[in-house]
Scaffold this motif. Structure first.
Motif, PDB file in Angstrom:
ATOM      1  N   SER A  18      -8.642   0.373   8.708  1.00 42.06           N
ATOM      2  CA  SER A  18      -9.385   1.562   7.955  1.00 42.06           C
ATOM      3  C   SER A  18      -9.842   2.535   8.732  1.00 42.06           C
ATOM      4  O   SER A  18     -10.204   2.537   9.936  1.00 42.06           O
ATOM      5  CB  SER A  18     -10.604   0.890   7.151  1.00 42.06           C
ATOM      6  N   PRO A  19      -9.794   3.982   8.276  1.00 40.70           N
ATOM      7  CA  PRO A  19     -10.068   5.105   9.049  1.00 40.70           C
ATOM      8  C   PRO A  19     -11.514   5.425   9.035  1.00 40.70           C
ATOM      9  O   PRO A  19     -12.270   6.316   9.826  1.00 40.70           O
ATOM     10  CB  PRO A  19      -9.244   6.324   8.466  1.00 40.70           C
ATOM     11  N   CYS A  20     -12.370   4.504   8.487  1.00 41.81           N
ATOM     12  CA  CYS A  20     -13.911   4.718   8.411  1.00 41.81           C
ATOM     13  C   CYS A  20     -14.269   4.687   9.893  1.00 41.81           C
ATOM     14  O   CYS A  20     -14.132   3.864  10.799  1.00 41.81           O
ATOM     15  CB  CYS A  20     -14.450   3.402   7.656  1.00 41.81           C
ATOM     16  N   VAL A  21     -15.380   5.648  10.032  1.00 47.02           N
ATOM     17  CA  VAL A  21     -16.046   5.933  11.344  1.00 47.02           C
ATOM     18  C   VAL A  21     -17.599   5.909  11.298  1.00 47.02           C
ATOM     19  O   VAL A  21     -18.256   6.307  12.031  1.00 47.02           O
ATOM     20  CB  VAL A  21     -15.513   7.295  11.971  1.00 47.02           C
ATOM     21  N   ALA A  22     -17.887   5.236   9.873  1.00 46.44           N
ATOM     22  CA  ALA A  22     -19.322   5.215   9.686  1.00 46.44           C
ATOM     23  C   ALA A  22     -20.309   6.453   9.827  1.00 46.44           C
ATOM     24  O   ALA A  22     -21.315   6.416  10.068  1.00 46.44           O
ATOM     25  CB  ALA A  22     -20.032   4.061  10.685  1.00 46.44           C
ATOM     26  N   VAL A  23     -19.334   7.387   9.299  1.00 41.06           N
ATOM     27  CA  VAL A  23     -20.257   8.803   8.897  1.00 41.06           C
ATOM     28  C   VAL A  23     -19.503   9.158   7.559  1.00 41.06           C
ATOM     29  O   VAL A  23     -18.897   9.992   7.343  1.00 41.06           O
ATOM     30  CB  VAL A  23     -19.608   9.897   9.961  1.00 41.06           C
ATOM     31  N   CYS A  24     -20.181   8.219   6.523  1.00 39.12           N
ATOM     32  CA  CYS A  24     -19.871   8.271   5.150  1.00 39.12           C
ATOM     33  C   CYS A  24     -20.816   9.546   4.696  1.00 39.12           C
ATOM     34  O   CYS A  24     -21.801   9.372   4.222  1.00 39.12           O
ATOM     35  CB  CYS A  24     -20.349   6.906   4.630  1.00 39.12           C
ATOM     36  N   SER A  25     -19.963  10.402   3.857  1.00 36.62           N
ATOM     37  CA  SER A  25     -20.612  11.381   2.982  1.00 36.62           C
ATOM     38  C   SER A  25     -19.762  12.099   2.099  1.00 36.62           C
ATOM     39  O   SER A  25     -18.900  12.553   2.627  1.00 36.62           O
ATOM     40  CB  SER A  25     -21.538  12.197   3.947  1.00 36.62           C
ATOM     41  N   THR A  26     -19.898  12.189   1.067  1.00 33.00           N
ATOM     42  CA  THR A  26     -19.298  12.990  -0.186  1.00 33.00           C
ATOM     43  C   THR A  26     -20.226  13.571  -0.892  1.00 33.00           C
ATOM     44  O   THR A  26     -19.929  13.724  -2.186  1.00 33.00           O
ATOM     45  CB  THR A  26     -18.409  11.873  -0.889  1.00 33.00           C
ATOM     46  N   LEU A  27     -21.263  14.070  -0.333  1.00 34.31           N
ATOM     47  CA  LEU A  27     -22.197  14.736  -1.223  1.00 34.31           C
ATOM     48  C   LEU A  27     -21.808  15.855  -1.793  1.00 34.31           C
ATOM     49  O   LEU A  27     -22.373  16.181  -3.092  1.00 34.31           O
ATOM     50  CB  LEU A  27     -23.367  15.112  -0.103  1.00 34.31           C
ATOM     51  N   TYR A  28     -21.063  16.679  -1.304  1.00 34.51           N
ATOM     52  CA  TYR A  28     -20.681  17.982  -1.758  1.00 34.51           C
ATOM     53  C   TYR A  28     -19.089  18.092  -2.720  1.00 34.51           C
ATOM     54  O   TYR A  28     -19.028  18.912  -3.313  1.00 34.51           O
ATOM     55  CB  TYR A  28     -20.775  19.150  -0.986  1.00 34.51           C
ATOM     56  N   ASP A  29     -18.356  17.153  -2.268  1.00 39.29           N
ATOM     57  CA  ASP A  29     -17.149  16.802  -3.053  1.00 39.29           C
ATOM     58  C   ASP A  29     -16.530  15.704  -2.805  1.00 39.29           C
ATOM     59  O   ASP A  29     -17.192  14.504  -2.544  1.00 39.29           O
ATOM     60  CB  ASP A  29     -16.314  17.943  -2.430  1.00 39.29           C
ATOM     61  N   ASP A  30     -15.198  15.407  -3.180  1.00 40.96           N
ATOM     62  CA  ASP A  30     -14.710  14.085  -3.175  1.00 40.96           C
ATOM     63  C   ASP A  30     -14.219  13.457  -1.950  1.00 40.96           C
ATOM     64  O   ASP A  30     -13.739  12.468  -1.644  1.00 40.96           O
ATOM     65  CB  ASP A  30     -13.693  13.932  -4.328  1.00 40.96           C
ATOM     66  N   ILE A  31     -14.342  14.162  -0.939  1.00 43.63           N
ATOM     67  CA  ILE A  31     -13.844  13.949   0.405  1.00 43.63           C
ATOM     68  C   ILE A  31     -14.978  13.381   1.419  1.00 43.63           C
ATOM     69  O   ILE A  31     -15.925  14.180   1.659  1.00 43.63           O
ATOM     70  CB  ILE A  31     -13.130  15.030   1.178  1.00 43.63           C
ATOM     71  N   CYS A  32     -14.565  12.359   1.897  1.00 39.53           N
ATOM     72  CA  CYS A  32     -15.721  11.980   2.946  1.00 39.53           C
ATOM     73  C   CYS A  32     -15.597  12.595   4.126  1.00 39.53           C
ATOM     74  O   CYS A  32     -14.646  12.853   4.630  1.00 39.53           O
ATOM     75  CB  CYS A  32     -15.315  10.330   3.430  1.00 39.53           C
ATOM     76  N   ARG A  33     -16.615  12.840   4.735  1.00 39.45           N
ATOM     77  CA  ARG A  33     -16.770  14.081   5.786  1.00 39.45           C
ATOM     78  C   ARG A  33     -16.328  13.212   7.296  1.00 39.45           C
ATOM     79  O   ARG A  33     -16.260  13.975   8.141  1.00 39.45           O
ATOM     80  CB  ARG A  33     -18.276  14.726   6.014  1.00 39.45           C
ATOM     81  N   GLY A  34     -16.464  11.828   7.316  1.00 45.93           N
ATOM     82  CA  GLY A  34     -16.218  11.202   8.342  1.00 45.93           C
ATOM     83  C   GLY A  34     -14.766  10.804   8.301  1.00 45.93           C
ATOM     84  O   GLY A  34     -14.190  11.133   9.326  1.00 45.93           O
ATOM     85  N   CYS A  35     -14.156  10.276   7.323  1.00 49.34           N
ATOM     86  CA  CYS A  35     -12.895   9.686   7.423  1.00 49.34           C
ATOM     87  C   CYS A  35     -11.980  10.672   6.578  1.00 49.34           C
ATOM     88  O   CYS A  35     -10.533  10.410   7.115  1.00 49.34           O
ATOM     89  CB  CYS A  35     -12.710   8.095   6.949  1.00 49.34           C
ATOM     90  N   GLY A  36     -12.055  11.309   5.988  1.00 48.56           N
ATOM     91  CA  GLY A  36     -11.283  12.242   5.143  1.00 48.56           C
ATOM     92  C   GLY A  36     -10.692  11.696   3.958  1.00 48.56           C
ATOM     93  O   GLY A  36      -9.964  12.415   3.229  1.00 48.56           O
ATOM     94  N   ARG A  37     -11.082  10.741   3.682  1.00 49.46           N
ATOM     95  CA  ARG A  37     -10.366  10.114   2.382  1.00 49.46           C
ATOM     96  C   ARG A  37     -11.128  10.292   1.184  1.00 49.46           C
ATOM     97  O   ARG A  37     -12.435  10.732   1.108  1.00 49.46           O
ATOM     98  CB  ARG A  37     -10.280   8.407   2.386  1.00 49.46           C
ATOM     99  N   THR A  38     -10.697  10.280   0.094  1.00 48.72           N
ATOM    100  CA  THR A  38     -11.301  10.470  -1.310  1.00 48.72           C
ATOM    101  C   THR A  38     -12.113   9.259  -1.476  1.00 48.72           C
ATOM    102  O   THR A  38     -11.880   8.431  -0.935  1.00 48.72           O
ATOM    103  CB  THR A  38     -10.242  10.807  -2.249  1.00 48.72           C
TER     104      THR A  38
END
Length: 71
Positions: A18-38
């Protein structure tokens, strides 16, 4: 025992990793600011084939993800 892979070296990651880097945030759009996934890619990651995961990895790396600071 170490796997010999450097966790910060995206080129050594397997497509199943998983590309997850435990910086999970999709507050403003559908893209996670940590990993870049939708949000859908995050939710369905475990169900993706290796080819689907490779495609996501290629896209997010070309966009400068994953980002540990979430920037």
């Amino acid at each position: 025992m170490s796997s010999g892979r450097n966790p910060d070296d995206n080129h050594s990651l397997l497509p199943t990793d998983s590309p997850c880097v435990a910086v999970c945030s999709t507050l403003y759009d559908d893209i996670c600011r940590g990993c870049g996934r939708t949000a859908m890619e995050v939710a369905n990651w475990v169900f993706f084939s290796e080819d689907e995961k490779r495609a996501v990895w290629a896209r997010i790396k070309s966009q400068g993800y994953p980002r540990r600071q979430g920037g």
